[in-house]
Design a protein around this motif. Structure first.
Motif, PDB file in Angstrom:
ATOM      1  N   THR A   1       8.912  -3.924  12.915  1.00 56.55           N
ATOM      2  CA  THR A   1       9.554  -2.942  11.749  1.00 56.55           C
ATOM      3  C   THR A   1       9.042  -3.074  10.580  1.00 56.55           C
ATOM      4  OG1 THR A   1      10.769  -5.451  11.067  1.00 56.55           O
ATOM      5  CG2 THR A   1      11.935  -4.053  12.564  1.00 56.55           C
ATOM      6  N   ARG A   2       7.907  -3.905  10.415  1.00 58.16           N
ATOM      7  CA  ARG A   2       7.133  -3.677   9.244  1.00 58.16           C
ATOM      8  C   ARG A   2       5.649  -3.945   9.510  1.00 58.16           C
ATOM      9  NH1 ARG A   2       7.772  -7.907   5.389  1.00 58.16           N
ATOM     10  NH2 ARG A   2       8.486  -9.258   7.219  1.00 58.16           N
ATOM     11  N   MET A   3       4.759  -3.235   8.786  1.00 61.32           N
ATOM     12  CA  MET A   3       3.157  -3.497   8.832  1.00 61.32           C
ATOM     13  C   MET A   3       2.813  -3.638   7.436  1.00 61.32           C
ATOM     14  SD  MET A   3       1.404  -0.091   8.501  1.00 61.32           S
ATOM     15  CE  MET A   3      -0.130  -1.003   8.692  1.00 61.32           C
ATOM     16  N   THR A   4       1.571  -4.450   7.560  1.00 58.51           N
ATOM     17  CA  THR A   4       0.775  -4.423   6.279  1.00 58.51           C
ATOM     18  C   THR A   4      -0.855  -4.023   6.581  1.00 58.51           C
ATOM     19  OG1 THR A   4       2.095  -6.136   5.382  1.00 58.51           O
ATOM     20  CG2 THR A   4       0.041  -6.062   4.217  1.00 58.51           C
ATOM     21  N   ALA A   5      -1.352  -3.490   5.590  1.00 58.90           N
ATOM     22  CA  ALA A   5      -2.763  -3.191   5.916  1.00 58.90           C
ATOM     23  C   ALA A   5      -3.395  -2.923   4.641  1.00 58.90           C
ATOM     24  CB  ALA A   5      -2.788  -2.014   6.711  1.00 58.90           C
ATOM     25  N   HIS A   6      -4.618  -2.889   4.665  1.00 64.49           N
ATOM     26  CA  HIS A   6      -5.459  -2.640   3.489  1.00 64.49           C
ATOM     27  C   HIS A   6      -5.517  -1.092   3.177  1.00 64.49           C
ATOM     28  CE1 HIS A   6      -8.799  -2.715   0.462  1.00 64.49           C
ATOM     29  NE2 HIS A   6      -8.786  -3.986   0.357  1.00 64.49           N
ATOM     30  N   ARG A   7      -5.298  -0.764   1.985  1.00 65.55           N
ATOM     31  CA  ARG A   7      -5.223   0.446   1.518  1.00 65.55           C
ATOM     32  C   ARG A   7      -6.459   1.489   1.880  1.00 65.55           C
ATOM     33  NH1 ARG A   7      -5.192   4.956   1.873  1.00 65.55           N
ATOM     34  NH2 ARG A   7      -4.816   6.582   0.322  1.00 65.55           N
ATOM     35  N   ASP A   8      -7.709   0.878   1.636  1.00 61.96           N
ATOM     36  CA  ASP A   8      -9.105   1.490   1.780  1.00 61.96           C
ATOM     37  C   ASP A   8      -9.389   1.702   3.106  1.00 61.96           C
ATOM     38  OD1 ASP A   8      -9.106   1.630  -0.971  1.00 61.96           O
ATOM     39  OD2 ASP A   8     -10.445  -0.229  -1.032  1.00 61.96           O
ATOM     40  N   THR A   9      -8.714   1.130   4.149  1.00 67.45           N
ATOM     41  CA  THR A   9      -8.888   1.448   5.728  1.00 67.45           C
ATOM     42  C   THR A   9      -8.264   2.768   6.057  1.00 67.45           C
ATOM     43  OG1 THR A   9      -8.842  -0.994   5.789  1.00 67.45           O
ATOM     44  CG2 THR A   9      -8.742   0.215   7.845  1.00 67.45           C
ATOM     45  N   TRP A  10      -7.531   3.254   5.660  1.00 69.57           N
ATOM     46  CA  TRP A  10      -6.697   4.277   6.285  1.00 69.57           C
ATOM     47  C   TRP A  10      -6.682   5.720   5.253  1.00 69.57           C
ATOM     48  CZ3 TRP A  10      -5.854   3.444  11.186  1.00 69.57           C
ATOM     49  CH2 TRP A  10      -6.063   2.289  11.648  1.00 69.57           C
ATOM     50  N   ARG A  11      -6.875   6.761   5.718  1.00 69.26           N
ATOM     51  CA  ARG A  11      -6.929   7.936   4.965  1.00 69.26           C
ATOM     52  C   ARG A  11      -5.763   8.193   4.292  1.00 69.26           C
ATOM     53  NH1 ARG A  11      -6.456  13.001   8.444  1.00 69.26           N
ATOM     54  NH2 ARG A  11      -6.989  11.384  10.049  1.00 69.26           N
ATOM     55  N   GLN A  12      -4.463   7.853   4.879  1.00 71.19           N
ATOM     56  CA  GLN A  12      -3.233   8.087   4.161  1.00 71.19           C
ATOM     57  C   GLN A  12      -2.256   6.980   4.083  1.00 71.19           C
ATOM     58  OE1 GLN A  12      -1.271  11.354   6.011  1.00 71.19           O
ATOM     59  NE2 GLN A  12      -2.768  12.834   5.411  1.00 71.19           N
ATOM     60  N   ALA A  13      -1.504   6.641   3.133  1.00 72.70           N
ATOM     61  CA  ALA A  13      -0.904   5.301   2.964  1.00 72.70           C
ATOM     62  C   ALA A  13       0.770   5.670   3.033  1.00 72.70           C
ATOM     63  CB  ALA A  13      -1.215   4.401   1.964  1.00 72.70           C
ATOM     64  N   PRO A  14       1.453   6.163   4.035  1.00 76.00           N
ATOM     65  CA  PRO A  14       2.767   6.503   3.807  1.00 76.00           C
ATOM     66  C   PRO A  14       3.429   4.960   3.813  1.00 76.00           C
ATOM     67  CG  PRO A  14       1.931   6.932   6.067  1.00 76.00           C
ATOM     68  CD  PRO A  14       0.793   6.636   5.151  1.00 76.00           C
ATOM     69  N   CYS A  15       4.763   5.020   3.309  1.00 82.25           N
ATOM     70  CA  CYS A  15       5.525   4.054   3.317  1.00 82.25           C
ATOM     71  C   CYS A  15       6.235   3.743   4.481  1.00 82.25           C
ATOM     72  CB  CYS A  15       6.355   3.825   1.997  1.00 82.25           C
ATOM     73  SG  CYS A  15       5.626   3.522   0.443  1.00 82.25           S
ATOM     74  N   ASP A  16       6.704   4.979   4.912  1.00 82.37           N
ATOM     75  CA  ASP A  16       7.642   4.924   6.177  1.00 82.37           C
ATOM     76  C   ASP A  16       7.002   5.636   7.292  1.00 82.37           C
ATOM     77  OD1 ASP A  16      10.558   5.634   4.187  1.00 82.37           O
ATOM     78  OD2 ASP A  16       9.754   3.666   5.319  1.00 82.37           O
ATOM     79  N   LEU A  17       6.649   5.031   8.419  1.00 83.98           N
ATOM     80  CA  LEU A  17       5.930   5.689   9.771  1.00 83.98           C
ATOM     81  C   LEU A  17       6.962   5.726  10.764  1.00 83.98           C
ATOM     82  CD1 LEU A  17       2.810   3.314   8.897  1.00 83.98           C
ATOM     83  CD2 LEU A  17       2.633   5.863   9.141  1.00 83.98           C
TER      84      LEU A  17
END
Length: 149
Positions: A66-82
């Motif tokens: 239901t949730r995930m956490t990641a480092h912002r700099d790792t991914w091209r985009q940072a959507p709140c809902d996937l």
């Protein structure tokens, strides 16, 4: 089938009917968890395109993510809902205090899994070595420490 480059996932966007299988390896469940529970090798840095296959693997074997956490700099985009098949995964993006080479998945009532994220451009040989090391119960290394091996 991945989303076209630069296109952001939205609730209105249909997910592809065929998802390539996630390149994933996990520690045996009988061993106590280490800093990582295994490794995931995405095909690109487009999380909206990559996450559905990963979530599908966990939804069927572990529990609904239901949730995930990641480092912002790792991914091209940072959507709140996937959007993933049948539900939406809420994302939290951190820039400090979180290993930039990992992703943390949460399943309500089940717990969490931290995975080493093998960079998409990694060679097959290096990726297999990293994935094996992340799933090895003898290793108690963080994602960044595994990448430094």
């Amino acid at each position: 089938m991945n989303a076209p480059t630069g296109q952001r996932a939205s609730p209105e966007r249909e997910l592809p009917s065929f998802l390539p299988q996630a390149r994933l390896t996990l520690r045996p469940p009988t061993f106590p968890p280490g800093p990582v529970s295994g490794a995931w090798w995405p095909r690109s840095d487009d999380l909206a395109a990559e996450l559905p296959a990963l979530i599908e693997a966990f939804d069927t074997s572990w529990g609904r993510v239901t949730r995930m956490t990641a480092h912002r700099d790792t991914w091209r985009q940072a959507p709140c809902d996937l959007p993933v098949d049948g539900h939406t995964v809420r994302a939290a993006w951190l820039t400090s205090g979180f290993d930039p080479h990992s992703v943390r998945l949460f399943a309500y009532g089940v717990g969490r899994r931290d995975l080493l994220v093998v960079p998409p451009g990694t060679t097959e040989t290096a990726a297999q070595r990293l994935m094996s090391a992340a799933a090895d119960p003898a290793h108690h290394l963080t994602a960044s420490a595994l990448l430094a091996l």
